[in-house]
Design an enzyme around this catalytic site. Structure first.
Site, PDB file in Angstrom:
ATOM      1  N   ASP A 204       0.901  -1.192  -0.039  1.00 12.96           N
ATOM      2  CA  ASP A 204       0.003  -0.086   0.108  1.00 12.96           C
ATOM      3  C   ASP A 204       0.765   1.408  -0.093  1.00 12.96           C
ATOM      4  OD1 ASP A 204      -2.330   1.442  -0.010  1.00 12.96           O
ATOM      5  OD2 ASP A 204      -2.286   1.540   2.426  1.00 12.96           O
ATOM      6  N   SER A 228      -6.989   5.876  -0.098  1.00 12.35           N
ATOM      7  CA  SER A 228      -6.839   4.568  -0.778  1.00 12.35           C
ATOM      8  C   SER A 228      -8.593   4.196  -0.942  1.00 12.35           C
ATOM      9  CB  SER A 228      -5.961   3.570  -0.411  1.00 12.35           C
ATOM     10  OG  SER A 228      -4.884   3.913  -0.154  1.00 12.35           O
ATOM     11  N   GLN A 278      -4.462  -0.399  -7.781  1.00 12.15           N
ATOM     12  CA  GLN A 278      -5.013   0.492  -6.674  1.00 12.15           C
ATOM     13  C   GLN A 278      -5.596   1.527  -7.270  1.00 12.15           C
ATOM     14  OE1 GLN A 278      -2.971   3.128  -3.334  1.00 12.15           O
ATOM     15  NE2 GLN A 278      -3.400   1.114  -2.320  1.00 12.15           N
TER      16      GLN A 278
END
Length: 292
Positions: A204, A228, A278
Site C-alpha cells: 500500500d 486509498s 490500486q
C-alpha cells in the site's frame, strides 16, 4: 507502527476469538487513521488461518470503507465462500466500533504446474545506487514536518525515479510512472506465510506517487487529500519480502478525482513475483471550498 520485522509479525499475528473470528492489535502511531496496508495484511492473515495449509493465497481484492481508529482493535470476521479441490475463497469484513472499515475477498489455490511466461523486468539501477527516499525528502524540504518519518522504520525505501523528474527515460505511452526498490528493513521468519503478509502490508506504500507525477504535486503535499479506495494483489511466484523488490508503477488514468495505478513487483534477479492495482481519491483541498 512497527519498527522492524519482529514488531511487524507481532502486529499481524492475530488473536483468535472464535471460529472464523479474529482480533487485530494496534501499535502506537501518530498517523490520523489506520494504515491501509495494515488492514489488508491483517485481513489476509485472518483469511489464511481459516484455510487448509495446502492452499496458498494467489489473489486478493479489497475496498477501504471507512478510516480506521489507531487506538481501537480491529475485529476480522471471515466467511467461507468456497472449499474446492483446487481453490478456496474467503471473504473478510474488518470492523471497529461496530462499523465496517475494510472488506476483502481472497482466493487460495493448491500449487500446481502450468504454462509459464512473464514480462521482463525493466532496466533499472540497483537498490544500492538508488536514492534513499527519507534522506532525499529531508534534503528537498529541510523544514518539513518529520513527525511521521519514524512510522515507516519497518521498510527500506530506495527511489529510482518517476516521469516527473527525468530519472526515468521518457515514455510517450506511459506519462505517469514511478519506480521504487523496497524491502522489510530486517529479517522475517522463513515461513512464506509471513512474507505474503508483510508484502501485503508494504504494497500500500508509494503507489499514488505515480498518479501524481505528471501534475507537479507529491505525496504529503498539504494541499492534497489522498485516500486509498480499493486494492488488489495477484501473487505469481513466491518471494521474500525482506529482500529487495522493484515496485514498477504506471498510472494509466487520473479522472473524476481518482487515480489508478498498476504495478509489477520484481525480485532483484528479475523474477515477476506479483502484480498490484490500486485506485485512490486524489483531491486538492482548495477545490473543496471550505478547505476540509
Amino acid at each position: 507502527m512497527p519498527r522492524n520485522a519482529e514488531e511487524l509479525v507481532q502486529l499481524l499475528d492475530l488473536e483468535r476469538l472464535d471460529d472464523n473470528l479474529f482480533r487485530g492489535r494496534q501499535m502506537p502511531s501518530a498517523l490520523p487513521r489506520v494504515f491501509g496496508g495494515q488492514a489488508a495484511a491483517q485481513a489476509v492473515v485472518a483469511a489464511t488461518r481459516t484455510v487448509d495449509p495446502a492452499y496458498a493465497v494467489h489473489s486478493l481484492h479489497s475496498y477501504f470503507l471507512q478510516p480506521g481508529d489507531t487506538e481501537a482493535p480491529t475485529i476480522f470476521d471471515v466467511e467461507t465462500l468456497r472449499d474446492g479441490k483446487s481453490f478456496a475463497t474467503r471473504r473478510v469484513l474488518a470492523r471497529q466500533h461496530g462499523r465496517p472499515i475494510y472488506a476483502l475477498t481472497a482466493n487460495f489455490q493448491r500449487p500446481e504446474e502450468g504454462y509459464e511466461h512473464a514480462e521482463p523486468m525493466p532496466t533499472v539501477v540497483p537498490p544500492e545506487e538508488a536514492v534513499d527516499a527519507r534522506a532525499a525528502s529531508r534534503a528537498l524540504d529541510p523544514g518539513r514536518d518529520t513527525t511521521h518519518d519514524s512510522e515507516w522504520d519497518v521498510v527500506d525505501f530506495r527511489y529510482v525515479g518517476s516521469s516527473a523528474d527525468g530519472r526515468l527515460a521518457p515514455d510517450d505511452e506511459h506519462p505517469a510512472r514511478q519506480q521504487f526498490w523496497l524491502r522489510v528493513s530486517s529479517a522475517l521468519p522463513d515461513d512464506p506465510f509471513w512474507h505474503v503478509a508483510a508484502f501485503t502490508y508494504l504494497s500500500d506504500m508509494t503507489l499514488m506517487g505515480a498518479a501524481l507525477a505528471p501534475h507537479g504535486v507529491r505525496m504529503g503535499d498539504e494541499d492534497m487529500l489522498i485516500a486509498s479506495l480499493d486494492h488488489s494483489v495477484w501473487f505469481h511466484r513466491p518471494f521474500r519480502a525482506d529482500q529487495w523488490w522493484l515496485y514498477d508503477q504506471v498510472s494509466p488514468s487520473a479522472a473524476g478525482g481518482r487515480g489508478l495505478v498498476l504495478a509489477k513487483v520484481y525480485t532483484q534477479d528479475g523474477t515477476l513475483a506479483a502484480s498490484v492495482a490500486q485506485e485512490a481519491l486524489l483531491r486538492r483541498r482548495t477545490a473543496l471550498g471550505d478547505g476540509s
